[in-house]
Enzyme design. Structure first.
Site, PDB file in Angstrom:
ATOM      1  N   CYS A 167      -1.830  46.421 153.141  1.00  0.00           N
ATOM      2  CA  CYS A 167      -0.843  45.798 154.025  1.00  0.00           C
ATOM      3  C   CYS A 167      -0.266  44.541 153.371  1.00  0.00           C
ATOM      4  CB  CYS A 167      -1.510  45.430 155.344  1.00  0.00           C
ATOM      5  SG  CYS A 167      -2.802  44.177 155.136  1.00  0.00           S
ATOM      6  N   ALA A 185      -2.768  41.961 152.477  1.00  0.00           N
ATOM      7  CA  ALA A 185      -3.496  42.322 151.253  1.00  0.00           C
ATOM      8  C   ALA A 185      -2.688  41.924 150.020  1.00  0.00           C
ATOM      9  CB  ALA A 185      -3.788  43.820 151.225  1.00  0.00           C
ATOM     10  N   ARG A 187     -12.034  42.774 144.538  1.00  0.00           N
ATOM     11  CA  ARG A 187     -11.056  43.025 143.473  1.00  0.00           C
ATOM     12  C   ARG A 187     -11.549  42.545 142.110  1.00  0.00           C
ATOM     13  NH1 ARG A 187      -5.804  40.250 142.955  1.00  0.00           N
ATOM     14  NH2 ARG A 187      -4.300  41.529 141.842  1.00  0.00           N
ATOM     15  N   HIS A 221       3.430  40.928 148.278  1.00  0.00           N
ATOM     16  CA  HIS A 221       3.707  40.322 146.965  1.00  0.00           C
ATOM     17  C   HIS A 221       4.974  39.483 147.047  1.00  0.00           C
ATOM     18  CE1 HIS A 221       1.888  44.275 145.176  1.00  0.00           C
ATOM     19  NE2 HIS A 221       0.927  43.413 145.420  1.00  0.00           N
TER      20      HIS A 221
END
Ligand code: ICE
Length: 487
Positions: free
Chosen positions: A63, A66, A97, A196
């Site tokens: 999402c 994230a 991650r 992003h």
């Protein structure tokens, strides 16, 4: 041979679509296709992407939260990133991650900690601004060495309409430290890709504008910034070694193992080196427009890509950097040739299917090919049209292309094409391992890495060999190798 493969791939798509209701089949058909280096207008030119996942389908996507907190902001190590909302999002995005960093966690670095406003029903009903204010002052009291705070909104914040920007502004004026609110509510957009973009916008507006961090900066002609390397398993460190050996000075690493100051001094770079195009093309374009810094994409997966990229970077600087770079390439080629000699005979001709996020579905192809392996299918969870266009250059044969594929489609494609290795994410891992297929997790490198640069290629090759040639596979069978019983 290639025609046979293409036929099989087209058949696989047809069979997958047959099962869907007409409307879903029509929509999904636009996301699936076949392309090849010769394909004049293949799937890489036409695939529909960056569209909402069909509701009810098990998507592999993340999402917006994230994309902002998990991907872009989270690795900035000397800032505290507070997940604003219920506790789960912060907890599930903590540590998995594997973006490595140095420093003393809890004192001057905070990468693996989970900061959350821990919303409950009461906060949803009455608003969470007070809770956020309290959390921000607690952070400053308990962690005085933090170099700033980012507030990462989870879904409820946008739904209840809290004014986190105002809270951030007030805290910034009181604490005189960067306090940056990002409205990256998970429900926004269609995947982590919007996260992003939102994260890049916040860097543009709040970090790039902070000229104090770069006022006393001493430039050299060889200053570069690494953009879009998140130091997964040490990737950015492996990258840095090569750039420094070439004679360049790495002034910033975005955002793997980064500090706030590294973020703020990037406009002093002479060239921005962009690894993950998907997550950071926005800010690279911005720095080009605003500060006239050119940017260049590069690829450090496998020796062929690494060498080509090093030469491209060296060409930009010219002069002694070119000579240095040739020496670096010569030094490592001996080593990578030995790696290839060791593993190629065991891996040559093995077929691989990839399914990853927004960059690696094309960037890792060359690394497999350096070992003689063949990519027969690849797809992005959240790539855009420009990613698919760039993918075409990396294809060597007829390749099945799938955008935003779901579990059902992946499973069917694998059953049909029968690859020797599936390389995708943790949500896929056990599905295929239980099918008796070797699998590598290509997001966090399955607890391994780094995979960037020359040294890392030895690790990559060993990992692929271990996955494929482990004796465990002789104790289990892929479904198509099993005798049908009583059928
Ligand atoms: Fe870029 Mo997993 Fe990184 Fe890429 Fe991006 Fe994500 Fe990582 Fe994957 C990422 S930033 S977290 S290289 S969101 S592995 S696009 S999906 S392929």
């Amino acid at each position: 041979m290639s025609e046979m493969l293409e036929e099989l791939q087209l058949e696989a798509i047809k069979e997958v679509l047959e099962v869907y209701p007409a409307k879903a089949a029509k929509s999904r058909a636009k996301h699936l296709g076949v392309d090849s280096p010769e394909g004049v207008k293949g799937a890489c030119d036409t695939t529909r992407s960056n569209k909402q996942t069909v509701p009810g389908v098990m998507s592999q996507r993340g999402c917006a939260y994230a994309g902002s907190k998990g991907v872009v902001w989270g690795p900035i190590k000397d800032m505290i990133h507070i997940s604003h909302g219920p506790i789960g999002c912060g907890q599930y995005s903590r540590g998995g991650r594997r973006n490595y960093y140095t420093g003393t966690t809890g004192i001057d670095t905070f990468g693996t900690m989970n900061f959350s406003t821990d919303f409950s029903e009461k906060d949803i009903v009455f608003g969470g601004d007070t809770r956020l204010k309290k959390a921000l002052s607690e952070i400053d009291e308990l962690f005085p060495l933090n170099n700033g705070i980012s507030i990462q909104s989870e879904c409820p914040i946008g739904l209840i309409g809290d004014d986190i920007q105002a809270v951030a502004k007030k805290h910034k004026s009181e604490s005189s430290k960067p306090t940056i609110a990002v409205s990256c509510e998970g429900f926004r957009g269609v995947s982590q890709s919007l996260g992003h973009h939102l994260a890049n916008d916040a860097i543009r507006d709040e970090v790039m504008t902070d000229t104090s961090a770069r006022s006393d900066f001493q430039s050299t002609p060889y200053d570069v910034a690494i953009i879009g390397d998140y130091n997964i398993g040490g990737d950015a460190w492996a990258t840095r070694i090569l750039l420094e050996e070439m004679g360049l000075r790495v002034i910033a690493q975005w955002t793997g193992d980064a500090t706030y100051k590294e973020m703020a001094i990037a406009p002093k770079s002479k060239l921005n080196l962009l690894h993950c195009y998907r997550s950071m093309n926005y800010i690279s374009r911005h720095m080009e427009q605003e500060f006239e810094i050119p940017w260049m994409e590069y690829n450090f997966f496998g020796p062929s890509n690494t060498t080509a990229s090093l030469r491209k970077i060296a060409e930009f600087f010219g002069g002694e950097i070119v000579a240095n770079t040739e020496a670096v390439i010569a030094k490592y080629t001996k080593m990578t040739d030995e790696v290839i000699a060791k593993y190629k005979s065991k891996l040559e001709g093995k077929k691989v299917m990839l399914y990853i996020g927004g960059l690696r579905p094309r960037h890792v192809i060359g690394a497999y090919e350096d070992l003689g392996m063949e990519i027969i299918g690849t797809g992005y969870e959240f790539g855009h049209g420009d990613d698919y266009k760039r993918t075409k250059e990396d294809l060597s044969r007829s390749t099945l292309i799938y955008d935003d594929a779901n579990e059902y489609e992946l499973e069917q494609f694998v059953k049909k094409l029968r690859p020797d290795l599936v390389a995708a994410g943790v949500k896929e891992k056990y599905v295929f391992q239980k099918m008796g297929l070797p699998f590598r997790q290509m997001h966090s490198w399955d607890y391994s890495g780094p995979y960037h640069g020359y040294d890392a290629f030895a690790i990559f090759a060993k990992d692929m060999d271990l996955a494929m040639n482990s004796p465990v596979w002789s104790h289990t069978k892929a479904p198509w190798d099993k005798q049908e019983v009583g059928a």
